[in-house]
Write an enzyme that holds these catalytic residues in place. Structure first.
Site, PDB file in Angstrom:
ATOM      1  CG  ASN A   1     -71.650  34.143 -60.379  1.00  0.00           C
ATOM      2  OD1 ASN A   1     -71.594  34.522 -59.206  1.00  0.00           O
ATOM      3  ND2 ASN A   1     -71.438  32.985 -60.520  1.00  0.00           N
TER       4      ASN A   1
ATOM      5  CB  ALA B   1     -58.498  41.171 -65.777  1.00  0.00           C
TER       6      ALA B   1
ATOM      7  CG  MET C   1     -67.220  29.452 -75.092  1.00  0.00           C
ATOM      8  SD  MET C   1     -67.969  30.933 -74.226  1.00  0.00           S
ATOM      9  CE  MET C   1     -67.262  30.590 -72.505  1.00  0.00           C
TER      10      MET C   1
ATOM     11  N   GLY D   1     -63.099  23.396 -66.695  1.00  0.00           N
ATOM     12  CA  GLY D   1     -64.001  24.277 -66.027  1.00  0.00           C
ATOM     13  C   GLY D   1     -65.498  23.773 -65.735  1.00  0.00           C
TER      14      GLY D   1
ATOM     15  CE  LYS E   1     -69.628  35.345 -65.160  1.00  0.00           C
ATOM     16  NZ  LYS E   1     -68.627  34.466 -64.746  1.00  0.00           N
TER      17      LYS E   1
END
Length: 294
Positions: free
Chosen positions: A94, A134, A211, A257, A73
């Site tokens: 994104n 971050a 994840m 999410g 990103k």
């Protein structure tokens, strides 16, 4: 009869690594087909160091647009031709839209995150928020929460390349919204982390922990959680991360999410097509598919 890909089909894509778990292709392809749009969406595993070549390929193949996921990103934001106002502040994208070779980068993660909380009855205005991470998604939601009236932000990140990014975000938010208190701490400082969570209204994980292949891990000791704390995650596969499961066990209000993916996807879909994404229909379709598997 299902419409198949033709010689005129416009291509949209997801780039990043890993992408095999992504729910974006199913979501966008359903929406395109539901609205009778001659588009297709595919996922491509692209490493950070390959992004320059990927952007060149997007222009060469006239890819209409798409999404960028971790860890690409931030680097992608430096490679596109133009950035939206929010993307300039965040320093990451994104979403990208290709207009005849001119690629504009956008950021919809923060919008999706705030909308996901609202769907669970939680408003970020006036709240103290602790954010883990971050990177691109974390920075986007930090900026959006500040713009939407959060009282304070405590950003925790490992002492790595993104720690400086957290400090930079702190400066940018103070410039744009000086009334918002922003502090940055090393994630390794567990005592400070525990102390900040004790005072927080909302806890957010925006790291890859949770994840696959880290789906059995959480950065938060369950003893740090309490029922009145709102716990959110940016990870959407698995549907419930270990953090979300731990939070549910304690009685916290949770915002997994998957909802963030849906609402940031809705914002991106408008950039892609100029139309509202058929979110209700897609959620009904998802529920139907899930029922067939059980």
């Amino acid at each position: 009869m299902e419409k198949r890909i033709s010689g005129t089909t416009g291509l949209f894509m997801l780039v990043g690594s890993p992408v095999g778990h992504s729910g974006s292709p199913a979501m966008y392809n359903f929406s395109f087909q539901h609205q009778g749009l001659d588009y297709a969406y595919m996922a491509f595993d692209v490493k950070k160091e390959q992004m320059k070549e990927a952007i060149e390929a997007i222009k060469l193949l006239n890819v209409r647009g798409g999404n960028v996921t971790m860890p690409c990103k931030s680097i992608a934001a430096t490679l596109v031709n133009e950035l939206s106002p929010a993307a300039k502040i965040v320093g990451a994208i994104n979403v990208f839209v290709n207009d005849n070779g001119k690629i504009t980068g956008h950021i919809t993660d923060g919008i999706g995150f705030v909308r996901n909380l609202k769907e669970t009855g939680v408003d970020v205005a006036g709240k103290k928020i602790v954010v883990l991470g971050a990177g691109g998604a974390g920075t986007a939601l930090q900026v959006q929460c500040a713009l939407d009236g959060a009282k304070s932000l405590s950003i925790f990140n490992r002492d790595d390349e993104f720690y400086a990014n957290a400090e930079n975000t702190q400066k940018k938010i103070k410039e744009a919204k000086p009334e918002v208190e922003v502090n940055v701490y090393p994630l390794e400082d567990k005592e400070k982390l525990k102390s900040e969570i004790e005072k927080a209204d909302i806890l957010v994980n925006s790291t890859v922990i949770g994840m696959k292949p880290f789906d059995d891990q959480s950065l938060i000791d369950p003893s740090y959680l309490r029922p009145e704390l709102v716990v959110a995650d940016t990870v959407y596969n698995p549907l419930k991360t270990k953090l979300i499961e731990d939070a549910e066990a304690v009685g916290c209000t949770v915002a997994p999410g998957k909802g963030m993916l849906l609402w940031q996807g809705d914002a991106a879909y408008k950039l892609f097509t100029g139309k509202d994404m058929p979110t209700d229909e897609y959620q009904a379709y998802e529920a139907e598919q899930a029922a067939k598997k059980n």
